[in-house]
Design an enzyme around this catalytic site. Structure first.
Site, PDB file in Angstrom:
ATOM      1  N   VAL A  90       0.866  -1.187   0.000  1.00  0.00           N
ATOM      2  CA  VAL A  90       0.000   0.000   0.000  1.00  0.00           C
ATOM      3  C   VAL A  90       0.899   1.232   0.000  1.00  0.00           C
ATOM      4  O   VAL A  90       1.724   1.421   0.902  1.00  0.00           O
ATOM      5  CB  VAL A  90      -0.941   0.017   1.223  1.00  0.00           C
ATOM      6  CG1 VAL A  90      -1.766   1.303   1.218  1.00  0.00           C
ATOM      7  CG2 VAL A  90      -1.862  -1.201   1.204  1.00  0.00           C
ATOM      8  N   ILE A  91       0.729   2.035  -1.047  1.00  0.00           N
ATOM      9  CA  ILE A  91       1.567   3.230  -1.189  1.00  0.00           C
ATOM     10  C   ILE A  91       0.709   4.471  -0.937  1.00  0.00           C
ATOM     11  O   ILE A  91      -0.397   4.596  -1.472  1.00  0.00           O
ATOM     12  CB  ILE A  91       2.218   3.252  -2.590  1.00  0.00           C
ATOM     13  CG1 ILE A  91       3.114   2.013  -2.744  1.00  0.00           C
ATOM     14  CG2 ILE A  91       3.033   4.538  -2.775  1.00  0.00           C
ATOM     15  CD1 ILE A  91       3.782   1.871  -4.084  1.00  0.00           C
ATOM     16  N   THR A  95      -4.683  11.016  -0.775  1.00  0.00           N
ATOM     17  CA  THR A  95      -5.776  10.903   0.199  1.00  0.00           C
ATOM     18  C   THR A  95      -5.392   9.912   1.295  1.00  0.00           C
ATOM     19  O   THR A  95      -4.310   9.334   1.257  1.00  0.00           O
ATOM     20  CB  THR A  95      -7.069  10.438  -0.503  1.00  0.00           C
ATOM     21  OG1 THR A  95      -6.823   9.160  -1.091  1.00  0.00           O
ATOM     22  CG2 THR A  95      -7.500  11.424  -1.581  1.00  0.00           C
ATOM     23  N   HIS A  97      -6.476   6.989   1.938  1.00  0.00           N
ATOM     24  CA  HIS A  97      -6.878   5.598   1.718  1.00  0.00           C
ATOM     25  C   HIS A  97      -5.906   4.622   2.390  1.00  0.00           C
ATOM     26  O   HIS A  97      -6.299   3.588   2.899  1.00  0.00           O
ATOM     27  CB  HIS A  97      -6.961   5.290   0.219  1.00  0.00           C
ATOM     28  CG  HIS A  97      -5.621   5.214  -0.425  1.00  0.00           C
ATOM     29  ND1 HIS A  97      -4.957   6.313  -0.917  1.00  0.00           N
ATOM     30  CD2 HIS A  97      -4.782   4.162  -0.617  1.00  0.00           C
ATOM     31  CE1 HIS A  97      -3.787   5.947  -1.395  1.00  0.00           C
ATOM     32  NE2 HIS A  97      -3.648   4.654  -1.229  1.00  0.00           N
ATOM     33  N   PHE A 122       1.483 -10.615   8.688  1.00  0.00           N
ATOM     34  CA  PHE A 122       1.166  -9.292   8.131  1.00  0.00           C
ATOM     35  C   PHE A 122       2.326  -8.898   7.203  1.00  0.00           C
ATOM     36  O   PHE A 122       3.258  -8.203   7.606  1.00  0.00           O
ATOM     37  CB  PHE A 122       1.026  -8.314   9.300  1.00  0.00           C
ATOM     38  CG  PHE A 122       0.710  -6.890   8.927  1.00  0.00           C
ATOM     39  CD1 PHE A 122      -0.589  -6.498   8.649  1.00  0.00           C
ATOM     40  CD2 PHE A 122       1.708  -5.920   8.892  1.00  0.00           C
ATOM     41  CE1 PHE A 122      -0.892  -5.169   8.342  1.00  0.00           C
ATOM     42  CE2 PHE A 122       1.415  -4.592   8.590  1.00  0.00           C
ATOM     43  CZ  PHE A 122       0.115  -4.219   8.305  1.00  0.00           C
ATOM     44  N   ARG A 136      12.089  -2.822  -0.212  1.00  0.00           N
ATOM     45  CA  ARG A 136      11.658  -3.847   0.753  1.00  0.00           C
ATOM     46  C   ARG A 136      11.167  -5.126   0.092  1.00  0.00           C
ATOM     47  O   ARG A 136      10.620  -6.004   0.745  1.00  0.00           O
ATOM     48  CB  ARG A 136      10.563  -3.250   1.656  1.00  0.00           C
ATOM     49  CG  ARG A 136      11.116  -2.220   2.623  1.00  0.00           C
ATOM     50  CD  ARG A 136      10.085  -1.248   3.141  1.00  0.00           C
ATOM     51  NE  ARG A 136      10.684  -0.297   4.096  1.00  0.00           N
ATOM     52  CZ  ARG A 136      11.427   0.760   3.738  1.00  0.00           C
ATOM     53  NH1 ARG A 136      11.644   1.033   2.461  1.00  0.00           N
ATOM     54  NH2 ARG A 136      11.977   1.552   4.651  1.00  0.00           N
TER      55      ARG A 136
HETATM   56  N1  RBF Z   1      -4.757  -1.704  -2.747  1.00  0.00           N
HETATM   57  C1  RBF Z   1      -3.462  -2.022  -2.528  1.00  0.00           C
HETATM   58  O1  RBF Z   1      -3.152  -3.184  -2.305  1.00  0.00           O
HETATM   59  N2  RBF Z   1      -2.493  -1.043  -2.541  1.00  0.00           N
HETATM   60  C2  RBF Z   1      -2.769   0.265  -2.742  1.00  0.00           C
HETATM   61  O2  RBF Z   1      -1.839   1.094  -2.744  1.00  0.00           O
HETATM   62  C3  RBF Z   1      -4.127   0.628  -2.961  1.00  0.00           C
HETATM   63  N3  RBF Z   1      -4.467   1.921  -3.157  1.00  0.00           N
HETATM   64  C4  RBF Z   1      -5.779   2.249  -3.271  1.00  0.00           C
HETATM   65  C5  RBF Z   1      -6.160   3.596  -3.388  1.00  0.00           C
HETATM   66  C6  RBF Z   1      -7.483   3.953  -3.436  1.00  0.00           C
HETATM   67  C7  RBF Z   1      -7.868   5.406  -3.520  1.00  0.00           C
HETATM   68  C8  RBF Z   1      -8.476   2.941  -3.415  1.00  0.00           C
HETATM   69  C9  RBF Z   1      -9.958   3.299  -3.460  1.00  0.00           C
HETATM   70  C10 RBF Z   1      -8.136   1.622  -3.341  1.00  0.00           C
HETATM   71  C11 RBF Z   1      -6.776   1.245  -3.277  1.00  0.00           C
HETATM   72  N4  RBF Z   1      -6.414  -0.089  -3.170  1.00  0.00           N
HETATM   73  C12 RBF Z   1      -5.102  -0.410  -2.963  1.00  0.00           C
HETATM   74  C13 RBF Z   1      -7.404  -1.176  -3.377  1.00  0.00           C
HETATM   75  C14 RBF Z   1      -8.041  -1.689  -2.097  1.00  0.00           C
HETATM   76  O3  RBF Z   1      -7.135  -2.472  -1.358  1.00  0.00           O
HETATM   77  C15 RBF Z   1      -9.277  -2.559  -2.451  1.00  0.00           C
HETATM   78  O4  RBF Z   1      -8.898  -3.590  -3.320  1.00  0.00           O
HETATM   79  C16 RBF Z   1     -10.391  -1.760  -3.120  1.00  0.00           C
HETATM   80  O5  RBF Z   1     -10.702  -0.626  -2.350  1.00  0.00           O
HETATM   81  C17 RBF Z   1     -11.666  -2.630  -3.313  1.00  0.00           C
HETATM   82  O6  RBF Z   1     -12.155  -3.082  -2.064  1.00  0.00           O
END
Ligand code: RBF
Length: 158
Positions: A90-91, A95, A97, A122, A136
Site C-alpha cells: 500500500v503506497i 488521500t 486511503h 502481516f 523492501r
Molecule cells: N490496494 C493495494 O493493495 N495497494 C494500494 O496502494 C491501494 N491503493 C488504493 C487507493 C485507493 C484510492 C483505493 C480506493 C483503493 C486502493 N487499493 C489499494 C485497493 C483496495 O485495497 C481494495 O482492493 C479496493 O478498495 C476494493 O475493495
C-alpha cells in the site's frame, strides 16, 4: 528480523522446527503486482528452505490489500491449513486511503489469527512511495515476504 539497511537472511533460525508436515496458505494482493510477486516469491523460497513441501503451499490472489483479511479467513478456516501469509503493498497517495486500508488489514488479520488460533503474517509493505516499496521487496531493505514467512515458521515452532 531485519532492521534499517540490514539485508535479510539474518533472522534467527535456531528455534525453527522442520516444516515438512505443515500446510501454508499465501494470499497475495494484485495491486502493485510486480512488487507483491517479488514478496510472495521471497515467502515461498523461505518456506521451502525450511522444509515445506511445494504441494503444501496454497497461493491465492485477491484484488487489493483490503481484501487480504477475507482471503486469509477463506484459507484459515480450513482445518488442514497451519498458517497463512498475507502479502500486499500500500503506497501513500494524495488521500488517506492508505491509513484506512492499513489499519483495517492489521485489525482484520489479528482477528483471523486469534479466531482460528493460527499464525497469520502481516506481510503488508506500507510506504510513502514506490522506491521504498522496491527497497523492501528484494532491495536494500531485504524482502519483507521472507520475513513474513519466517514469522509464521517461528510461531509454528513456538
Ligand atoms: N490496494 C493495494 O493493495 N495497494 C494500494 O496502494 C491501494 N491503493 C488504493 C487507493 C485507493 C484510492 C483505493 C480506493 C483503493 C486502493 N487499493 C489499494 C485497493 C483496495 O485495497 C481494495 O482492493 C479496493 O478498495 C476494493 O475493495
Amino acid at each position: 528480523m531485519a532492521t534499517a539497511l540490514k539485508n535479510l537472511n539474518e533472522y534467527n533460525t535456531a528455534t525453527f522446527a522442520d516444516m515438512s508436515d505443515k500446510k501454508f496458505g499465501i494470499v497475495v494482493a494484485e495491486w502493485h503486482k510486480d512488487i507483491t510477486d517479488a514478496l510472495s516469491n521471497g515467502a515461498i523460497e523461505t518456506l521451502l528452505k525450511h522444509g515445506a513441501q511445494k504441494e503444501n503451499i496454497f497461493r491465492n490472489t485477491v484484488p487489493g490489500s483490503f481484501e487480504l483479511t477475507l482471503g486469509a479467513q477463506f484459507l484459515a478456516q480450513h482445518e488442514e491449513i497451519d498458517a497463512v501469509i498475507c502479502i500486499g503493498v500500500v503506497i501513500k497517495g494524495d488521500t488517506k486511503h492508505d491509513d484506512y486500508i492499513n489499519h483495517a488489514v492489521a485489525n482484520g488479520l489479528t482477528n483471523v489469527s486469534l479466531k482460528y488460533n493460527k499464525p497469520v503474517a502481516f506481510g503488508l509493505v506500507t510506504t510513502n512511495n514506490l522506491e521504498q516499496a522496491l527497497d523492501r521487496a528484494g532491495g536494500k531493505h531485504g524482502n519483507k515476504g521472507v520475513e513474513a514467512a519466517a514469522a509464521v515458521i517461528h510461531m509454528l515452532s513456538f
